[in-house]
Scaffold this active site. Structure first.
Site, PDB file in Angstrom:
ATOM      1  N   ASP A 194      35.709  51.717  45.160  1.00 24.85           N
ATOM      2  CA  ASP A 194      36.889  51.456  45.874  1.00 24.85           C
ATOM      3  C   ASP A 194      37.644  49.931  45.129  1.00 24.85           C
ATOM      4  OD1 ASP A 194      38.924  50.346  47.562  1.00 24.85           O
ATOM      5  OD2 ASP A 194      37.536  50.200  49.434  1.00 24.85           O
ATOM      6  N   LYS A 211      48.170  46.130  46.797  1.00 28.03           N
ATOM      7  CA  LYS A 211      48.397  44.716  46.674  1.00 28.03           C
ATOM      8  C   LYS A 211      48.781  44.449  45.157  1.00 28.03           C
ATOM      9  CE  LYS A 211      45.322  45.523  50.084  1.00 28.03           C
ATOM     10  NZ  LYS A 211      44.828  45.093  51.409  1.00 28.03           N
TER      11      LYS A 211
HETATM   12  C1  LMR Z   1      42.153  43.739  54.664  1.00 30.88           C
HETATM   13  O1  LMR Z   1      40.949  43.994  54.525  1.00 30.88           O
HETATM   14  O2  LMR Z   1      42.421  42.862  55.124  1.00 30.88           O
HETATM   15  C2  LMR Z   1      43.120  44.611  53.959  1.00 30.88           C
HETATM   16  O3  LMR Z   1      42.397  45.693  53.304  1.00 30.88           O
HETATM   17  C3  LMR Z   1      44.045  45.283  55.119  1.00 30.88           C
HETATM   18  C4  LMR Z   1      43.346  46.406  55.985  1.00 30.88           C
HETATM   19  O4  LMR Z   1      43.934  47.512  56.040  1.00 30.88           O
HETATM   20  O5  LMR Z   1      42.406  46.152  56.580  1.00 30.88           O
END
Ligand code: LMR
Length: 393
Positions: free
Chosen positions: A208, A243
């Site tokens: 990921d 991001k």
């Molecule tokens: C997070 O972990 O805050 C981000 O990846 C946003 C999400 O979709 O949870």
């Protein structure tokens, strides 16, 4: 029919986002959801994205359907970014997906089709949506030790031991960089050891990669992924552009499956089939902007410069927070904040302390004490440091 529905568990991160929005306090601080914010609290549209959007507006002549798996140009541009310019296209099947979550979901569906009995190994802890989607799909999962709560570093001995128990054909989910939620990452030697273990066990890595460019730089953040891709015959990668391109709401993601050249065609066909079953064509706008930026020298240079400034600003905040906490606590027990990389660090507070931070100080972080460094600025760092002391963390 609908009266049979049972309430679903709320996603804790998104729930926190809603609570923050509703909080009337003017001095509230959002360290919850993983979204980059500049010093003014804005999640800006990156310059290169604006420029690419303008060019697209001027030149786009149709909005007819794209390829079912997205555009080959997008696959190639992203594969170059992730795997390096010399990636082996003969091994690669890919599908554009709605964001990184879409890539995770499609990747899991691919695994379920290819190996229905496979166990998916997840780091403990991991992004909560990983186990949630796996459970929803009715797949088996197990966890491997990852984070040492004492040192706030990777528990590599525990990790290696646990991965040594993976069965042939199991899938091991790894965070490519900027581990979410802890901020603790593998070094390159450890990536090499993980590759050896997976090769020995016959397990398949599923990486990921949601924060490339937010940790140590675009290439450094992909180094572990590149090493794994070079060492193992089958590798899956779920990438997000949310991001590093700042295009959260455009939903641009990519699922890559590296296979033997003999299995590539059937894998590519299966990825297209899975897209068709779930949503037909993937979103195009964000993917097209990413392709334009990565393939235009000027756009790309400007994007990289802005991304690097974002990365350095988060590193600066890490340093500032670690220093401030050293000053107010008179100890170095929060020194790990400067060692971690990416948006997140796990502070090591109890759920009660996290709740006190929210209730008494208007400071929002996820219940496991994950804080989003990018939610801070030079003014709020000392406020957070003092609140950490006041809440006895
Ligand atoms: C997070 O972990 O805050 C981000 O990846 C946003 C999400 O979709 O949870």
């Amino acid at each position: 029919m609908f009266d049979t529905l049972k309430p679903q568990p709320a996603d804790k991160i998104l729930q926190l986002m809603a609570m923050f929005r509703e909080d009337p306090r003017a001095d509230k601080i959002d360290l919850g959801v993983g979204v980059y914010k500049d010093a003014t609290g804005l999640t800006p549209v990156m310059r290169a994205v604006k420029a690419a959007e303008q060019r697209l507006w001027e030149t786009e002549r149709t909005k007819t359907y794209t390829g079912l798996a997205g555009e080959p140009d997008y696959h190639a541009a992203m594969a170059g970014l992730i795997l390096g310019a010399g990636f082996d296209a003969a091994r690669m099947a890919a599908a554009a997906t709605p964001g990184g979550t879409g890539a995770i979901r499609q990747g899991l569906e691919l695994i379920r089709l290819a190996a229905p009995g496979a166990t998916v190994w997840l780091p403990d802890p991991t992004w909560p949506n990983h186990p949630s989607i796996i459970a929803y799909l009715g797949m088996k999962s197990a966890t491997y030790r990852y984070f040492d709560g004492e040192t706030r570093a990777v528990d590599f001995t525990g990790m290696a031991e646990d991965l040594g128990r993976a069965a042939p054909g199991d899938v091991v989910l790894l965070h490519g960089c900027c581990h979410n939620p802890t901020g603790a990452n593998l070094n390159l030697a450890q990536w090499g050891e993980v590759a050896d273990i997976l090769a020995k066990r016959g397990a398949i890595p599923f990486i990921d990669l949601a924060y490339q460019g937010f940790g140590d730089g675009l290439d450094a953040d992909a180094a572990g992924t590149r090493l794994i891709a070079a060492c193992l015959p089958e590798v899956m990668i779920a990438a997000s552009c949310s991001k590093n391109f700042g295009i959260y709401r455009e939903r641009a993601g990519l699922l890559i499956a590296l296979t033997s050249p003999a299995s590539r065609t059937v894998t590519q066909g299966t990825l297209a089939f899975l897209n068709r079953q779930n949503y037909s064509f993937p979103p195009d706008h964000g993917a097209r902007l990413v392709t334009m930026i990565l393939t235009d020298q000027e756009f790309r240079a400007d994007w990289q410069a802005e991304l690097e400034a974002v990365r350095l600003s988060m590193l600066g905040l890490r340093e500032q927070l670690a220093n401030e906490l050293r000053r107010v606590t008179g100890s170095d027990r929060f020194g790990f904040l400067a060692q971690h990389r990416g948006m997140f660090s796990r502070l090591g507070a109890t759920p009660e302390q996290v709740e006190r931070l929210r209730a008494e100080h208007g400071i929002y972080m996820v219940g496991d004490s994950r804080l989003n460094i990018a939610g801070l600025n030079a003014t709020t760092v000392p406020i957070l440091a003092q609140a950490i002391v006041d809440c006895g963390i």
